[in-house]
Motif scaffolding. Sequence first.
Motif, short mmCIF file in Angstrom:
data_model
loop_
_atom_site.label_atom_id
_atom_site.label_comp_id
_atom_site.label_asym_id
_atom_site.label_seq_id
_atom_site.Cartn_x
_atom_site.Cartn_y
_atom_site.Cartn_z
N VAL A 1 0.87 -1.20 0.05
CA VAL A 1 -0.05 0.07 0.07
C VAL A 1 0.97 1.24 -0.14
O VAL A 1 0.57 2.28 -0.81
N LEU A 2 2.02 1.26 0.85
CA LEU A 2 2.85 2.32 0.89
C LEU A 2 3.45 2.56 -0.47
O LEU A 2 3.75 3.69 -1.01
N VAL A 3 3.95 1.53 -1.13
CA VAL A 3 4.64 1.59 -2.51
C VAL A 3 3.42 2.05 -3.51
O VAL A 3 4.19 2.92 -4.36
N ARG A 4 2.40 1.86 -3.37
CA ARG A 4 1.33 2.44 -4.24
C ARG A 4 1.14 3.69 -4.04
O ARG A 4 1.23 4.77 -5.11
N LEU A 5 1.21 4.16 -2.90
CA LEU A 5 1.05 5.60 -2.64
C LEU A 5 2.19 6.33 -3.01
O LEU A 5 2.15 7.66 -3.47
N LEU A 6 3.33 5.89 -2.87
CA LEU A 6 4.74 6.48 -3.28
C LEU A 6 4.61 6.76 -4.84
O LEU A 6 4.87 7.70 -5.58
N ASN A 7 4.34 5.42 -5.33
CA ASN A 7 4.27 5.53 -6.97
C ASN A 7 3.14 6.56 -7.58
O ASN A 7 3.49 7.36 -8.58
N ASN A 8 2.24 6.76 -6.87
CA ASN A 8 0.99 7.60 -7.18
C ASN A 8 1.56 9.11 -6.93
O ASN A 8 1.30 10.22 -7.67
N ALA A 9 2.33 9.22 -5.80
CA ALA A 9 2.86 10.53 -5.45
C ALA A 9 3.94 11.01 -6.67
O ALA A 9 3.97 12.33 -6.89
N PHE A 10 4.72 10.03 -6.84
CA PHE A 10 5.74 10.41 -7.90
C PHE A 10 4.87 10.76 -9.24
O PHE A 10 5.52 11.82 -9.83
N ARG A 11 3.80 10.19 -9.98
CA ARG A 11 3.16 10.51 -10.82
C ARG A 11 2.64 11.86 -10.67
O ARG A 11 2.61 12.67 -11.66
N GLN A 12 2.09 12.34 -9.53
CA GLN A 12 1.68 13.49 -9.40
C GLN A 12 2.32 14.59 -9.37
O GLN A 12 2.26 15.58 -10.06
N ASP A 13 3.67 14.46 -8.80
CA ASP A 13 4.90 15.45 -8.78
C ASP A 13 5.41 15.80 -10.20
O ASP A 13 5.65 16.88 -10.35
N LEU A 14 5.39 14.86 -11.21
CA LEU A 14 5.76 15.09 -12.52
C LEU A 14 4.62 15.17 -13.62
O LEU A 14 4.89 15.37 -14.71
N ARG A 15 3.23 15.19 -13.07
CA ARG A 15 2.20 15.14 -13.81
C ARG A 15 2.12 16.38 -14.71
O ARG A 15 1.88 16.31 -16.20
N ASP A 16 2.58 17.62 -14.50
CA ASP A 16 2.44 18.74 -15.43
C ASP A 16 3.43 18.33 -16.78
O ASP A 16 2.74 18.93 -17.63
N ASP A 17 4.36 17.97 -16.65
CA ASP A 17 5.36 17.67 -17.80
C ASP A 17 5.43 16.38 -18.47
O ASP A 17 5.83 16.26 -19.51
N CYS A 18 4.98 15.34 -17.62
CA CYS A 18 5.31 13.90 -18.04
C CYS A 18 3.83 13.10 -18.04
O CYS A 18 2.84 13.34 -17.15
N ALA A 19 3.62 12.31 -19.01
CA ALA A 19 2.73 11.48 -19.38
C ALA A 19 2.86 10.11 -18.57
O ALA A 19 4.06 9.73 -18.95
N PHE A 20 1.85 9.25 -18.42
CA PHE A 20 1.93 7.95 -17.70
C PHE A 20 1.64 6.98 -18.89
O PHE A 20 0.60 6.99 -19.48
N HIS A 21 2.46 6.13 -18.97
CA HIS A 21 2.43 4.86 -19.99
C HIS A 21 2.16 3.57 -19.00
O HIS A 21 2.99 2.99 -18.36
#
Length: 442
Positions: A254-274
């Motif tokens: 669960v913590l890893v999922r939260l970290l992964n999604n925080a990572f995506r959120q931090d870079l969301r403005d400039d990076c798309a997710f595949h």
Amino acid sequence: MGSGKQVSRSAHIGDAGIALIHQRVSAMDHVWHERTVDAGIDGTIELRDPATGEVSNCHLQVQSKASDNDFPGETADRFHYDCDERDLDYWMKSSMPVLLVCSHPKRGEAWWAHIQSYFADPARRASGRVDFNKITMSLEGDVSDRLFAVADPHGRAHTPVADLRDETLESNLLPVTMPDVFWAYDAAVTLPRKVYDLQRESSLDIRDDFTLFGGRLLTWSPVEDTALAGAVNGDPTIEATGELLDGSPDSERVLVRLLNNAFRQDLRDDCAFHGKRHMLYFRATDDLSPRSWNTSGTHWRSVFKPHAKKTNPSQVSYYKHAGLKWQFLNLDDEWFCALTPDYYYSIDGYRESRFTAQYLSGIKRLERNPAVLGETRMWAAILAGREGGHDSLFSQNERILDFGKLVTFDTDRGIDEAKWKRAAEASDPTDPLADGELAETA
């Protein structure tokens, strides 16, 4: 006046080619045995173990082809040699490895190919042609490791040993600091895609920094006045992040999922997710112009770039986007993020190219350690929030996660980078994208 004995020009060039091979072999401390009768083989190389100085009883047969003129198709980077069919049959039947060495003795240049390995490909065997890459197939310097790999693929005669020397190794691990607390709400839905559906209905900025677990929606900040508000019921509880680590596998996931999604959120403005490749990649610029990132004050790395067609430079063949795969790791109760640079290829800045696999295969064969290290350092700088982009959007946004510097390790053993590079290049010296244009369709 009678004429004396003469040596033909071709014979002189041939002798010079063999002499050049002898010189290069001796410089590597191996033994050259020249044959007096040439029946398709000019001599053999007997390899000596550089660690002990002992001859290894590993032999390589050599056929020399020397010329003072250019070989067919010769450029600054490559050329090809068309083998005589009878010679090729003779070489392929040999129980010992056969090396074909093409050289320009006057220029002191020589290149080699392992015949049996090269012509194991039926298409190459049918053509009878060896395509030489002058950089990766050069017979220059110490290529002993590659010769041993050919003569003794199981490594029985020679096991390379790391040198005794101090080195500092730079890893791909970034220390990560996460928030001390998270917010837990009763979830209004049970599937992540339903959360995204509700967020899209809100017309507010979509958030990735959440996960669903045990009927609750967990997130790194309050949902009030955000797109996540419609996906929860009631008031939250604020819980310590450390409470997620109760020693059970589920809690860490669960913590890893939260970290992964925080990572995506931090870079969301400039990076798309595949999603399928679990990779973030730089979005295209609005006008599809190139974009670069400053990695060291003076050096810029491309993060989005159009690549022109070889057959028509006025048209774009594909767009290359810098990408990143990552993994959060708990090592001795410390959290790190392992960075693995990657690439995304699109046909128009958005839609993925159907030739992505070929493009990735090509660039991974061409890129070596310095290029991968440069990409890793670039992403480390981006995650640390250091200025670098033309617009520096990454450094303007408030981040959920904080990252340190790439972890380094001190060691008293070192490897010969040049030998490792040559060995990697020797595994397949051809460029899979060099022989033709891939026909992209929109």
